[in-house]
Design a protein around this motif. Structure first.
Motif, PDB file in Angstrom:
ATOM      1  N   SER A 159      18.536  -4.075  12.677  1.00 49.34           N
ATOM      2  CA  SER A 159      18.222  -4.348  11.060  1.00 49.34           C
ATOM      3  C   SER A 159      16.931  -4.952  10.791  1.00 49.34           C
ATOM      4  N   LEU A 160      16.571  -6.044  11.867  1.00 48.30           N
ATOM      5  CA  LEU A 160      15.323  -7.079  11.334  1.00 48.30           C
ATOM      6  C   LEU A 160      14.003  -6.079  11.839  1.00 48.30           C
ATOM      7  N   LEU A 161      14.385  -5.454  12.783  1.00 53.33           N
ATOM      8  CA  LEU A 161      13.252  -4.393  13.120  1.00 53.33           C
ATOM      9  C   LEU A 161      12.527  -3.394  11.949  1.00 53.33           C
ATOM     10  N   LYS A 162      13.759  -2.774  11.327  1.00 56.12           N
ATOM     11  CA  LYS A 162      13.674  -2.010  10.144  1.00 56.12           C
ATOM     12  C   LYS A 162      12.877  -2.494   8.995  1.00 56.12           C
ATOM     13  N   SER A 163      13.575  -3.974   8.576  1.00 56.63           N
ATOM     14  CA  SER A 163      12.937  -4.690   7.477  1.00 56.63           C
ATOM     15  C   SER A 163      11.540  -4.982   7.872  1.00 56.63           C
ATOM     16  N   ALA A 164      11.433  -5.325   8.918  1.00 53.23           N
ATOM     17  CA  ALA A 164      10.135  -5.822   9.302  1.00 53.23           C
ATOM     18  C   ALA A 164       9.014  -4.622   9.283  1.00 53.23           C
ATOM     19  N   SER A 165       9.254  -3.648   9.754  1.00 47.77           N
ATOM     20  CA  SER A 165       8.283  -2.434   9.569  1.00 47.77           C
ATOM     21  C   SER A 165       8.054  -1.949   8.416  1.00 47.77           C
ATOM     22  N   GLU A 166       9.255  -2.026   7.465  1.00 48.67           N
ATOM     23  CA  GLU A 166       8.883  -1.659   6.112  1.00 48.67           C
ATOM     24  C   GLU A 166       7.992  -2.314   5.392  1.00 48.67           C
ATOM     25  N   ARG A 167       7.910  -3.678   5.581  1.00 42.60           N
ATOM     26  CA  ARG A 167       7.111  -4.710   5.004  1.00 42.60           C
ATOM     27  C   ARG A 167       5.881  -4.502   5.570  1.00 42.60           C
ATOM     28  N   PHE A 168       5.661  -4.420   6.886  1.00 43.80           N
ATOM     29  CA  PHE A 168       4.278  -3.965   7.502  1.00 43.80           C
ATOM     30  C   PHE A 168       3.871  -3.007   6.777  1.00 43.80           C
ATOM     31  N   ASN A 169       4.473  -1.810   6.927  1.00 48.24           N
ATOM     32  CA  ASN A 169       3.837  -0.598   6.345  1.00 48.24           C
ATOM     33  C   ASN A 169       3.249  -0.793   4.883  1.00 48.24           C
ATOM     34  N   LYS A 170       4.147  -1.610   4.218  1.00 49.76           N
ATOM     35  CA  LYS A 170       3.871  -1.910   2.678  1.00 49.76           C
ATOM     36  C   LYS A 170       2.508  -2.887   2.875  1.00 49.76           C
ATOM     37  N   SER A 171       2.711  -3.813   3.399  1.00 53.85           N
ATOM     38  CA  SER A 171       1.274  -4.610   3.520  1.00 53.85           C
ATOM     39  C   SER A 171       0.038  -3.856   3.941  1.00 53.85           C
ATOM     40  N   LYS A 172       0.121  -2.990   4.751  1.00 54.95           N
ATOM     41  CA  LYS A 172      -1.171  -2.139   5.088  1.00 54.95           C
ATOM     42  C   LYS A 172      -1.266  -1.395   4.010  1.00 54.95           C
ATOM     43  N   ARG A 173      -0.529  -0.763   3.196  1.00 53.99           N
ATOM     44  CA  ARG A 173      -0.845   0.095   1.938  1.00 53.99           C
ATOM     45  C   ARG A 173      -1.555  -1.260   1.040  1.00 53.99           C
ATOM     46  N   MET A 174      -1.014  -2.279   0.651  1.00 57.84           N
ATOM     47  CA  MET A 174      -1.465  -3.103  -0.311  1.00 57.84           C
ATOM     48  C   MET A 174      -3.050  -3.507   0.222  1.00 57.84           C
ATOM     49  N   GLN A 175      -3.322  -3.332   1.666  1.00 52.64           N
ATOM     50  CA  GLN A 175      -4.655  -4.047   2.087  1.00 52.64           C
ATOM     51  C   GLN A 175      -5.505  -2.951   1.730  1.00 52.64           C
ATOM     52  N   ILE A 176      -4.950  -1.653   1.856  1.00 46.50           N
ATOM     53  CA  ILE A 176      -5.713  -0.484   1.496  1.00 46.50           C
ATOM     54  C   ILE A 176      -6.112  -0.520  -0.062  1.00 46.50           C
ATOM     55  N   TYR A 177      -5.195  -0.734  -0.780  1.00 39.12           N
ATOM     56  CA  TYR A 177      -5.375  -0.829  -2.218  1.00 39.12           C
ATOM     57  C   TYR A 177      -6.282  -1.723  -2.810  1.00 39.12           C
ATOM     58  N   THR A 178      -6.148  -3.004  -2.069  1.00 39.68           N
ATOM     59  CA  THR A 178      -7.116  -4.046  -2.442  1.00 39.68           C
ATOM     60  C   THR A 178      -8.624  -3.844  -2.262  1.00 39.68           C
ATOM     61  N   LYS A 179      -8.625  -3.249  -1.081  1.00 43.72           N
ATOM     62  CA  LYS A 179      -9.909  -2.782  -0.610  1.00 43.72           C
ATOM     63  C   LYS A 179     -10.582  -1.948  -1.550  1.00 43.72           C
ATOM     64  N   ASP A 180      -9.987  -0.911  -2.011  1.00 41.03           N
ATOM     65  CA  ASP A 180     -10.576   0.269  -2.705  1.00 41.03           C
ATOM     66  C   ASP A 180     -10.964  -0.333  -4.070  1.00 41.03           C
ATOM     67  N   LYS A 181      -9.947  -1.292  -4.684  1.00 39.76           N
ATOM     68  CA  LYS A 181     -10.035  -1.958  -5.993  1.00 39.76           C
ATOM     69  C   LYS A 181     -11.285  -2.813  -5.674  1.00 39.76           C
ATOM     70  N   ARG A 182     -11.516  -3.487  -4.816  1.00 36.77           N
ATOM     71  CA  ARG A 182     -12.672  -4.505  -4.643  1.00 36.77           C
ATOM     72  C   ARG A 182     -13.846  -3.527  -4.551  1.00 36.77           C
ATOM     73  N   LEU A 183     -14.045  -2.382  -3.978  1.00 34.60           N
ATOM     74  CA  LEU A 183     -15.143  -1.314  -3.881  1.00 34.60           C
ATOM     75  C   LEU A 183     -15.628  -1.043  -5.194  1.00 34.60           C
ATOM     76  N   ASP A 184     -14.554  -0.675  -5.853  1.00 33.30           N
ATOM     77  CA  ASP A 184     -14.575  -0.260  -7.430  1.00 33.30           C
ATOM     78  C   ASP A 184     -15.083  -1.294  -8.184  1.00 33.30           C
ATOM     79  N   GLU A 185     -14.773  -2.278  -7.996  1.00 33.79           N
ATOM     80  CA  GLU A 185     -15.416  -3.492  -8.874  1.00 33.79           C
ATOM     81  C   GLU A 185     -16.694  -3.682  -8.609  1.00 33.79           C
ATOM     82  N   GLU A 186     -17.145  -3.652  -7.334  1.00 39.02           N
ATOM     83  CA  GLU A 186     -18.443  -3.977  -6.616  1.00 39.02           C
ATOM     84  C   GLU A 186     -19.573  -2.671  -7.370  1.00 39.02           C
ATOM     85  N   ILE A 187     -18.806  -1.460  -7.433  1.00 37.48           N
ATOM     86  CA  ILE A 187     -19.745  -0.556  -7.622  1.00 37.48           C
ATOM     87  C   ILE A 187     -20.056  -0.532  -9.268  1.00 37.48           C
ATOM     88  N   GLN A 188     -18.971  -0.938 -10.008  1.00 33.74           N
ATOM     89  CA  GLN A 188     -18.970  -1.051 -11.495  1.00 33.74           C
ATOM     90  C   GLN A 188     -19.933  -2.109 -11.554  1.00 33.74           C
TER      91      GLN A 188
END
Length: 364
Positions: free
Chosen positions: A218-247
């Motif tokens: 159960s700990l592994l499942k929870s950690a895996s879900e949080r890790f995948n969510k964290s990676k998606r947030m990293q991509i979102y933050t990077k894209d948002k920062r890139l858009d702000e720099e372009i603007q």
């Protein structure tokens, strides 16, 4: 002299001593010429050379890793001797992102962005899994190489790892990405906290995947879900920062074009020249006033903001540490890292050998 005056005098002296101590600790020790004091070709000489060669290979080491490397190279001696050899070649911080890692004398990781790959990151065994004792289960301790390769589950409740040594594609890719911040902070080093959170989750998933008994599913499942969510947030933050720099770049380009058009229109009329002349006189007066202001403030020392980071969880700090916690580190180098127990500007540094400098902690 009454009692109140005496206590004020003692307080002032204490403040001065603490200030001097903090200023001293923040200056990294220089490389020493140990060759002058050890007989050449002696056993001590050979041991010291072996240790120094490892610091030529890379500037920062975990003690467990360095000791295992020496053993693999056929160099063997006691732990007390190793500490003496280390103190001749290296020093360590008592807190911060390189906490108790041995650093080559003369090298300051706070000034070198490339040092980010050598930062410290901790893995803590979840409380529900702490009943597992590898020394009882196998009678042996793990090799450091096996721990860094995630082939075994750590036997200590908390293990301090070096990012550089971890055998994981995601971790190695992340720590070698371009810098996202220009300075090294005491709490997170060269990385934003969001990146370190993702790295910790990755490490947790890897270790839970090799837990040798039941109970970690159960700990592994929870950690895996949080890790995948964290990676998606990293991509979102990077894209948002890139858009702000372009603007921002588009806005600056549009403003530049608008200014050029305005200048061309101004050049078409003769009357505007007189008005510009008058405005220039006014600007000169304002500039003179501003220059005087900045000159008066040139010697102001802009200390970094204090942070709440400490090298242990919620350790209380005494009054004098809080009083001087916001002092900028060094004063010579001018840029501050965290961690003089509670400041972005202070790193207590230890370099001199003494029995009082040591503990039984295997991390240093």
């Amino acid at each position: 002299m009454n009692r109140a005056t005496i206590w004020k005098f003692i307080y002032c002296i204490s403040c001065c001593l603490v200030f001097v101590a903090l200023r001293t600790f923040t200056q990294i020790p220089k490389k020493v010429s140990w060759e002058k004091y050890i007989p050449e070709k002696s056993e001590q000489w050979e041991w010291q050379m072996a240790v120094c060669k490892l610091f030529d290979e890379r500037p920062i080491w975990v003690k467990s890793s360095l000791a295992e490397r020496l053993l693999d190279d056929g160099v063997q001696f006691g732990d007390h001797t190793l500490r003496r050899l280390l103190f001749r070649a290296a020093y360590y911080f008592s807190n911060g992102p390189f906490l108790r890692f041995w650093i080559r004398k003369g090298y300051d990781p706070r000034k070198d962005p490339e040092s980010r790959i050598y930062q410290r990151i901790d893995f803590r065994v979840p409380p529900s899994l702490r009943s597992y004792d590898v020394t009882v289960a196998t009678g042996l301790k793990h090799r450091w190489e096996d721990i860094c390769s995630f082939r075994v589950f750590p036997y200590k409740f908390q293990t301090s790892l070096q990012l550089f040594e971890l055998v994981d594609d995601y971790i190695q890719q992340e720590i070698r990405k371009p810098l996202q911040q220009a300075t090294c902070s005491c709490a997170t080093g060269w990385f934003p906290s969001s990146v370190l959170d993702s790295l910790r989750l990755c490490i947790t998933v890897r270790f839970l995947s090799v837990y040798p008994k039941a109970g970690a599913e159960s700990l592994l499942k929870s950690a895996s879900e949080r890790f995948n969510k964290s990676k998606r947030m990293q991509i979102y933050t990077k894209d948002k920062r890139l858009d702000e720099e372009i603007q921002q770049a588009n806005a600056e380009a549009a403003e530049l074009v608008g200014n050029e058009d305005k200048e061309e229109l101004d050049d078409d009329g003769e009357d505007e020249d007189e008005e510009v002349e008058i405005d220039d006189d006014k600007d000169e007066e304002e500039l003179d006033a501003n220059e005087a202001f900045h000159l008066a403030g040139e010697d102001i020392n802009f200390a970094p903001k204090a942070c709440s980071y400490t090298d242990n969880d919620n350790i209380s700090k005494n009054y004098l540490q809080e009083l001087f916690g916001s002092f900028p580190f060094g004063g010579v180098d001018g840029h501050g890292l965290q961690d003089a127990d509670n400041s972005d500007g202070e790193y207590p540094i230890y370099e001199q050998f003494s029995e009082g400098n040591f503990s039984d902690d295997d991390d240093y």
